[in-house]
Design a protein around this motif. Structure first.
Motif, PDB file in Angstrom:
ATOM      1  N   THR A   1      65.958  -6.319  58.144  1.00 16.30           N
ATOM      2  CA  THR A   1      66.785  -5.304  58.784  1.00 16.30           C
ATOM      3  C   THR A   1      67.481  -5.893  60.000  1.00 16.30           C
ATOM      4  OG1 THR A   1      65.121  -3.674  58.148  1.00 16.30           O
ATOM      5  CG2 THR A   1      66.822  -2.940  59.669  1.00 16.30           C
ATOM      6  N   ALA A   2      68.783  -5.662  60.089  1.00 18.17           N
ATOM      7  CA  ALA A   2      69.529  -6.055  61.280  1.00 18.17           C
ATOM      8  C   ALA A   2      70.061  -4.795  61.938  1.00 18.17           C
ATOM      9  CB  ALA A   2      70.685  -6.977  60.900  1.00 18.17           C
ATOM     10  N   LEU A   3      69.839  -4.684  63.240  1.00 15.04           N
ATOM     11  CA  LEU A   3      70.434  -3.574  63.968  1.00 15.04           C
ATOM     12  C   LEU A   3      71.551  -4.106  64.860  1.00 15.04           C
ATOM     13  CD1 LEU A   3      69.949  -0.397  64.904  1.00 15.04           C
ATOM     14  CD2 LEU A   3      69.685  -1.634  67.047  1.00 15.04           C
ATOM     15  N   VAL A   4      72.746  -3.563  64.672  1.00 11.34           N
ATOM     16  CA  VAL A   4      73.870  -3.942  65.526  1.00 11.34           C
ATOM     17  C   VAL A   4      74.344  -2.695  66.266  1.00 11.34           C
ATOM     18  CG1 VAL A   4      76.202  -4.893  65.619  1.00 11.34           C
ATOM     19  CG2 VAL A   4      74.567  -5.765  63.922  1.00 11.34           C
TER      20      VAL A   4
ATOM     21  N   VAL B   1      64.709 -13.276  64.326  1.00 11.03           N
ATOM     22  CA  VAL B   1      63.502 -14.006  63.918  1.00 11.03           C
ATOM     23  C   VAL B   1      63.203 -13.731  62.447  1.00 11.03           C
ATOM     24  CG1 VAL B   1      62.494 -13.944  66.234  1.00 11.03           C
ATOM     25  CG2 VAL B   1      61.940 -12.125  64.615  1.00 11.03           C
ATOM     26  N   ASN B   2      62.448 -14.617  61.855  1.00 12.63           N
ATOM     27  CA  ASN B   2      62.083 -14.453  60.450  1.00 12.63           C
ATOM     28  C   ASN B   2      60.774 -13.695  60.329  1.00 12.63           C
ATOM     29  OD1 ASN B   2      64.237 -15.728  59.208  1.00 12.63           O
ATOM     30  ND2 ASN B   2      63.355 -17.759  59.635  1.00 12.63           N
ATOM     31  N   ARG B   3      60.800 -12.740  59.468  1.00  9.41           N
ATOM     32  CA  ARG B   3      59.599 -11.956  59.208  1.00  9.41           C
ATOM     33  C   ARG B   3      59.650 -11.605  57.727  1.00  9.41           C
ATOM     34  NH1 ARG B   3      58.225  -6.827  60.393  1.00  9.41           N
ATOM     35  NH2 ARG B   3      59.918  -6.091  61.679  1.00  9.41           N
ATOM     36  N   PRO B   4      58.486 -11.422  57.064  1.00 11.49           N
ATOM     37  CA  PRO B   4      58.539 -11.073  55.643  1.00 11.49           C
ATOM     38  C   PRO B   4      59.436  -9.857  55.409  1.00 11.49           C
ATOM     39  CG  PRO B   4      56.274 -11.490  56.315  1.00 11.49           C
ATOM     40  CD  PRO B   4      57.107 -11.541  57.568  1.00 11.49           C
ATOM     41  N   VAL B   5      60.212  -9.926  54.341  1.00 13.96           N
ATOM     42  CA  VAL B   5      61.169  -8.871  54.036  1.00 13.96           C
ATOM     43  C   VAL B   5      60.530  -7.892  53.045  1.00 13.96           C
ATOM     44  CG1 VAL B   5      63.472  -8.392  53.106  1.00 13.96           C
ATOM     45  CG2 VAL B   5      63.059 -10.463  54.464  1.00 13.96           C
ATOM     46  N   TYR B   6      60.533  -6.616  53.406  1.00 13.81           N
ATOM     47  CA  TYR B   6      59.784  -5.593  52.662  1.00 13.81           C
ATOM     48  C   TYR B   6      60.161  -5.535  51.182  1.00 13.81           C
ATOM     49  CZ  TYR B   6      57.759  -0.994  51.663  1.00 13.81           C
ATOM     50  OH  TYR B   6      57.034   0.043  51.130  1.00 13.81           O
ATOM     51  N   ASP B   7      61.455  -5.486  50.905  1.00 16.64           N
ATOM     52  CA  ASP B   7      61.862  -5.315  49.498  1.00 16.64           C
ATOM     53  C   ASP B   7      61.501  -6.540  48.654  1.00 16.64           C
ATOM     54  OD1 ASP B   7      63.839  -5.675  51.590  1.00 16.64           O
ATOM     55  OD2 ASP B   7      65.234  -6.246  50.030  1.00 16.64           O
TER      56      ASP B   7
ATOM     57  N   GLY C   1      61.346  -2.671  70.621  1.00 14.37           N
ATOM     58  CA  GLY C   1      60.037  -2.014  70.670  1.00 14.37           C
ATOM     59  C   GLY C   1      59.527  -1.659  69.285  1.00 14.37           C
ATOM     60  N   ALA C   2      60.455  -1.403  68.374  1.00 16.54           N
ATOM     61  CA  ALA C   2      60.075  -1.059  67.000  1.00 16.54           C
ATOM     62  C   ALA C   2      59.885  -2.313  66.150  1.00 16.54           C
ATOM     63  CB  ALA C   2      61.129  -0.146  66.382  1.00 16.54           C
ATOM     64  N   GLU C   3      59.809  -3.476  66.783  1.00 20.57           N
ATOM     65  CA  GLU C   3      59.519  -4.733  66.083  1.00 20.57           C
ATOM     66  C   GLU C   3      60.667  -5.198  65.189  1.00 20.57           C
ATOM     67  OE1 GLU C   3      55.859  -5.949  65.723  1.00 20.57           O
ATOM     68  OE2 GLU C   3      55.400  -4.689  67.445  1.00 20.57           O
ATOM     69  N   ALA C   4      61.900  -4.842  65.548  1.00 19.37           N
ATOM     70  CA  ALA C   4      63.040  -5.275  64.736  1.00 19.37           C
ATOM     71  C   ALA C   4      63.121  -6.796  64.718  1.00 19.37           C
ATOM     72  CB  ALA C   4      64.327  -4.699  65.307  1.00 19.37           C
ATOM     73  N   SER C   5      63.560  -7.337  63.590  1.00 27.26           N
ATOM     74  CA  SER C   5      63.650  -8.793  63.480  1.00 27.26           C
ATOM     75  C   SER C   5      65.036  -9.317  63.882  1.00 27.26           C
ATOM     76  CB  SER C   5      63.306  -9.251  62.060  1.00 27.26           C
ATOM     77  OG  SER C   5      64.169  -8.617  61.133  1.00 27.26           O
TER      78      SER C   5
ATOM     79  N   ARG D   1      59.646  -1.987  59.080  1.00 26.89           N
ATOM     80  CA  ARG D   1      59.380  -2.479  57.718  1.00 26.89           C
ATOM     81  C   ARG D   1      60.156  -3.747  57.388  1.00 26.89           C
ATOM     82  NH1 ARG D   1      60.203   2.872  56.126  1.00 26.89           N
ATOM     83  NH2 ARG D   1      58.166   3.851  55.988  1.00 26.89           N
ATOM     84  N   ASN D   2      61.354  -3.848  57.953  1.00 18.26           N
ATOM     85  CA  ASN D   2      62.188  -5.022  57.693  1.00 18.26           C
ATOM     86  C   ASN D   2      62.716  -5.054  56.256  1.00 18.26           C
ATOM     87  OD1 ASN D   2      63.404  -7.222  58.961  1.00 18.26           O
ATOM     88  ND2 ASN D   2      61.944  -8.679  58.099  1.00 18.26           N
ATOM     89  N   VAL D   3      63.261  -3.913  55.813  1.00 22.94           N
ATOM     90  CA  VAL D   3      63.950  -3.857  54.525  1.00 22.94           C
ATOM     91  C   VAL D   3      65.300  -4.554  54.713  1.00 22.94           C
ATOM     92  CG1 VAL D   3      64.965  -2.297  52.795  1.00 22.94           C
ATOM     93  CG2 VAL D   3      62.819  -1.674  53.934  1.00 22.94           C
ATOM     94  N   ASN D   4      65.837  -5.133  53.659  1.00 23.75           N
ATOM     95  CA  ASN D   4      67.104  -5.860  53.770  1.00 23.75           C
ATOM     96  C   ASN D   4      68.287  -4.886  53.944  1.00 23.75           C
ATOM     97  OD1 ASN D   4      68.710  -8.054  53.930  1.00 23.75           O
ATOM     98  ND2 ASN D   4      68.438  -8.727  51.809  1.00 23.75           N
ATOM     99  N   LEU D   5      68.468  -4.413  55.165  1.00 24.54           N
ATOM    100  CA  LEU D   5      69.523  -3.441  55.498  1.00 24.54           C
ATOM    101  C   LEU D   5      70.267  -3.923  56.720  1.00 24.54           C
ATOM    102  CD1 LEU D   5      67.535  -0.082  55.766  1.00 24.54           C
ATOM    103  CD2 LEU D   5      68.964  -0.802  53.847  1.00 24.54           C
TER     104      LEU D   5
END
Ligand code: SF4
Lengths: 619, 350
Positions: free
Chosen positions: B206-209, B312-318, B176-180, B125-129
């Motif tokens: 969303t950033a995953l570290v 990468v930039n992708r539309p942000v859900y929130d 694989g989950a399309e993380a940005s 979803r790419n929520v700002n998290l």
């Protein structure tokens, strides 16, 4: 040419056809016209779980029942007086419920050898005399529709699709319904497809004229408007009323409404409806699963939204742990369960009220949750506001238990004055709430003396940074605590907080006109209508019987115990195997008599009349 | 300061200069002595002042596990929730409150096992998290069962004859989950940790570290070869945007692209150092970052990239959700409750 007009007091029509025949739409439109005409009415849609079961088969039959009258009614009618059967399957699936002498309007075009074979008719019932007990009206609905549309540039298949409009026109003539309502509906629906609009209007009118001219019908009917309280009315289904109630609740509280939801029958319509009203500041989040749906709602509640999650029984099972978290965090949250037949997938499109004990107890640990339950489709509006009110005032998750019958059924609704809806006060904490050794500090679990509710604290409020979670918290300070005495205290406080709501809800509804009844029929939820009808009939039969109904099931309203003790016999009819019955017996030690059916359908008033009669014979 | 953090443009700025101390709560930290979580906590506390936002507008949300106690030690808002559900709860918070900086603290069991579904959908979803996944390759809080990142054959309390489970690579899962935004760092390398956090915080969406974290009680030394100065340089591939991907003490090795597009590690002596590819975290096609994530060996830890794999930039859900609400209000006017419930077909009884 005008035919004899006969005045009737009430009519029960069942429209039945293949799922693809548009029976729900036909029923809806007939209902709208009936509502606007001013009759009292109750509807009961009954559709299969399969979206499109094989054509012409029994599992594919979709039906819509409408009861309308010139007086106040509370049920969708025990048995139909008229059946519209669009094919042999529709006839076969419904005939056993038709009383002798009922009218059968049958689409003869579909009674082909092949269609008869599909449902196991060895002989054509239209020819073998098996329908002699009924008044059969044979109408070649499909071919008449095709004939009426022959000047349109439509394939035969496309033209056939309008046969439900032909049927609607015919029925509108038969029962003297206004045609403006379906016409304006079609105009909106097909605004962008003028050709289809014209064809449907033509089919509708052709149905009406057919009624006027044909020999098949010698009389037609009227049902005079029912007297009703003055005011403005509309017809409304339970899920729609519930959606509006949530928007109203949020508005009363001055809070944004946030819905976390996962699609599930029969609750999805609330998600659909709320997602249309973003201009009210509504946010809808279709989550990846039931757990994430309530998770998002809890996150939004923590952030200060009026948060809601909508589901049905299987979804509640998945949400249980998260509901426990909301109990522990003491955050406002509305959990809506549109009950359906269970266990497991059960009967997704049929009604039942067997989630009461799940709502009551279905969590680990002592995790009390208030429960409200609407009694009719329109009452879903008030119940939703009430659930919001309790959630916000007491900082607690609240269950709203509706069911499939209420969700899809409809009735006329006297529109409320929005200015006089109950006010809900969120009262967010804005500054430290305790003084400790001369210093102002935040105690996130310091309780209100009266309600025992803790403060609601929005992130972003300076000076109130704090950490809480599902681990047991010390009363007042909210710090992690494994202290035995504190856990005992917190468990009792959470229970006392919920128990205390009993004085803050409407007393239990009791209808005992002379106050001299020996027998009480106690119900909750959607059984209100059938119980009310049965009690009326029983009184006319000379039995002294009262009705009581619970709209709050946890805690029970303050007057519940006192009311129950007034009667020699208490009958508790439920669409489950005795869940309220068990709670009442345990709590009030009253020797109640359960009456229980789980057929996926509402009670018939007549079966309840029989139960009351039996009990009365032994008082 | 916070102007460099595009993701925080709706979060109120702090009027005072903050220090690490401001982010320490009064709670006594209760991880086992020597646990890698201490270093991560100190790293986050030292970094947060850089954001320059009001600390009351920062929220840490966690699930269940050792790492999930993290919010209690932060002097911000904090919510310690239930096992695996933190991304869902944080999504509800972040999509309803854009004025907050929302962080998720989770572990390998919490995020990848019981909460796997929520993790992948949050990333999609790419929520700002900002999700910090502490990976110690073991279940700590339940006292030492293998986790979804444990190596095969691992002997634990629940696998006396060795685990049969093939492990997840969290970076591969996220891509694989399309993380940005996907990155990896190590608990003990403060400088690297902070640099990765900085980039994660700046990322919109969303950033995953993934943070390699040592559980010295149940899985001590799981990442030791990557920390030991004798071996680390030969095993670690430090990804730096715009720089050639090389590693080894003398940059003796690097990553090359094969003719079929796949990536492989090669020696400079074999291919010549000009053949090493230049890291580009902004490549849209996720197969590049995915290929990078597959270089590492789950058992020997050879060829383990750390740093930012993908940004990468992708539309942000929130943001989009707010836009829809704003658009609806603009085009249809603020909701009128009386008109709504009235609908179209009413009748009046007098
Ligand atoms: S069990 Fe392991 S991960 Fe948990 S606190 Fe102790 S060292 Fe840290």
């Amino acid at each position: 040419m005008s035919k004899e007009l006969v005045t009737l007091g009430r009519v029960v029509i069942r429209f039945a056809g293949d799922s693809g025949d548009g029976m729900q739409l036909t029923g809806d439109q007939f209902t709208n016209a009936t509502a606007i005409f001013g009759n009292d009415l109750v509807t009961l849609p009954d559709f299969p779980a399969e979206i499109r079961a094989p054509q012409g088969t029994l599992p594919g039959v979709s039906a819509f029942q409408l009861h309308f009258a010139d007086h106040d009614i509370t049920t969708a009618g025990d048995s139909p007086t008229v059946l519209v059967a669009m094919n042999p399957a529709a006839l076969k699936a419904n005939l056993h419920e038709m009383p002798e002498g009922a009218d059968l309007i049958i689409n003869t075009d579909e009674f082909t050898k092949r269609n008869l074979d599909k449902v196991g008719y060895a002989n054509n019932p239209l020819e073998d005399g098996s329908l002699e007990k009924y008044r059969v009206h044979e109408v070649a609905l499909t071919s008449l529709t095709v004939e009426a549309l022959k000047d349109f540039d439509l394939t035969r298949k496309e033209a056939e699709r309008s046969k439900n409009m032909f049927a609607l026109g015919l029925l509108s003539w038969l029962y003297s319904r206004p045609m403006e309502t379906p016409k304006s509906f079609l105009a909106t629906k097909f605004a962008k497809k003028p050709e289809i609009l014209a064809a449907n209007l033509k089919a509708l009118e052709a149905g009406w004229s057919f009624g006027e001219t044909t020999e098949v019908f010698s009389v037609h009917y009227e049902v005079k408007p029912a007297p009703a309280r003055a005011g403005e009315y509309r017809n409304i289904s339970g899920n729609l009323a519930l959606s509006y109630g949530l928007i109203a609740g949020a508005q009363s509280a001055g809070l944004p409404l946030y819905l976390g939801s996962y699609p599930i029958t029969p609750a999805s319509d609330i998600l659909h409806e709320l997602s249309k009203h973003k201009n009210f500041g509504v946010r809808t989040f279709q989550a990846e699963d039931e757990i994430a749906a309530i998770g998002a709602a809890i996150g939004a509640a923590y952030g200060g939204s009026l948060a809601v999650t909508t589901t049905s029984g299987p979804g509640v099972a998945l949400k249980s742990e998260a509901i426990g978290l909301a109990v522990s965090l003491e955050l406002p949250l509305v959990v809506i369960d549109i009950q359906r037949g269970g266990p497991s997938t059960g009967l997704p499109t049929k009604t039942e009220q067997a989630d009461l004990l799940q709502a009551m107890f279905g969590r680990n640990g002592e995790a009390p949750v208030p429960i409200v339950a609407p009694r009719s489709p329109a009452h879903c509006f008030d119940a939703a506001i009430e659930a919001c009110r309790i959630a916000v005032k007491y900082r607690t998750p609240v269950f709203l238990l509706s069911d499939g019958y209420l969700a899809n059924g409809s009735e006329p609704w006297l529109l409320p004055d929005v200015a006089s809806l109950p006010k809900i006060e969120p009262n967010f904490l804005e500054a430290p709430n305790h003084e400790l050794n001369g210093v102002d500090v935040l105690w996130p679990f310091k309780r209100d003396d009266e309600t025992l509710a803790r403060p609601w604290i929005r992130p972003g409020t300076p000076g109130l940074e704090h950490r809480i979670g599902g681990i047991e918290k010390a009363n007042n300070t909210g710090a992690i605590s494994y202290d035995p005495a504190n856990h005992d205290l917190m468990t009792r406080l959470r229970q006392a907080k919920v128990d205390g709501i009993s004085d803050d809800v409407e007393p239990m509804f009791v209808d005992d006109p002379n106050g001299d009844s020996d027998i009480l029929v106690l119900g909750w939820g959607s059984t209100f209508g059938p119980i009310g009808a049965a009690v009326e009939i029983s009184r006319r039969n000379g039995i002294k019987v009262a009705q009581a109904h619970l709209s709050t099931l946890n805690p029970f309203p303050a007057n519940t115990g006192e009311v129950l003790k007034r009667y020699k016999k208490v009958i508790v009819p439920e669409m489950n195997l005795g869940q309220l019955n068990m709670l009442i017996r345990a709590k009030f030690l009253v020797d109640t008599i359960g009456f229980n059916k789980v057929r996926g359908l509402p009670f018939k008033a007549t079966e309840l009349v029989d139960v009351i009669k039996d009990v009365a014979a032994h008082v | 300061m916070s102007d460099s953090f595009a993701s925080l443009k709706l979060v109120p700025k702090s009027e005072v200069t903050q220090s690490a101390k401001d982010f320490k709560s009064d709670q006594e930290v209760r991880w086992c002595p020597g646990c890698g979580d201490y270093a991560i906590l100190a790293g986050v506390q030292s970094f947060l002042p850089e954001l320059g936002v009001k600390k009351e507008n920062i929220v840490f949300v966690s699930g269940i596990g050792c790492s999930s106690r993290f919010p209690y030690y932060m002097n911000t808002y904090g919510l310690h929730s239930i096992h695996g559900r933190a991304p869902a709860i944080a999504s509800g918070l972040a999509t309803s409150r854009e004025d907050l900086s929302v962080w998720v603290i989770t572990g390998d069991g919490d995020a990848l096992s019981i909460g796997g579904n929520h993790l992948i959908h949050a990333l999609r979803r790419n929520v700002n998290l900002k999700i910090l996944l502490f990976n110690n390759r073991i279940y700590g809080l339940t006292k030492g069962q293998y986790s979804p990142t444990s190596e095969m054959g691992k002997i634990t309390k629940s696998t006396p004859m060795g685990s049969l489970d093939h492990p997840f690579n969290p970076i591969s899962v996220a891509i694989g989950a399309e993380a940005s935004f996907v990155a990896r760092t190590i608990d003990s390398d403060r400088k690297h940790l902070v640099e990765v956090l900085r980039q994660a915080a700046a990322h919109e969406g969303t950033a995953l570290v993934e943070i390699y974290q040592n559980c010295n009680i149940f899985n001590d030394g799981a990442w030791e070869p990557l920390k030991d100065s004798d071996t680390a340089d030969d095993l670690l591939i430090r990804l730096m945007h715009g720089e050639p991907i090389t590693f080894g003490k003398e940059a003796t090795h690097g990553v090359v692209r094969e003719s079929d597009g796949s990536l492989r590690v090669a020696a400079a002596s074999e291919v010549g150092s000009d053949a090493f590819i230049v890291h580009d975290a902004h490549v849209e096609d996720p197969s590049y970052a995915f290929a990078l994530s597959r270089l590492s060996h789950p058992e020997t830890l050879a060829n383990t990239p750390i740093g930012v794999f993908r940004d990468v930039n992708r539309p942000v859900y929130d943001r989009q959700m707010s836009d829809q609400v704003a658009h609806a209000k603009e085009t249809r006017g603020p909701g009128d409750l009386a008109a709504l419930i009235r609908g179209k077909d009413t009748w009046t009884v007098s």
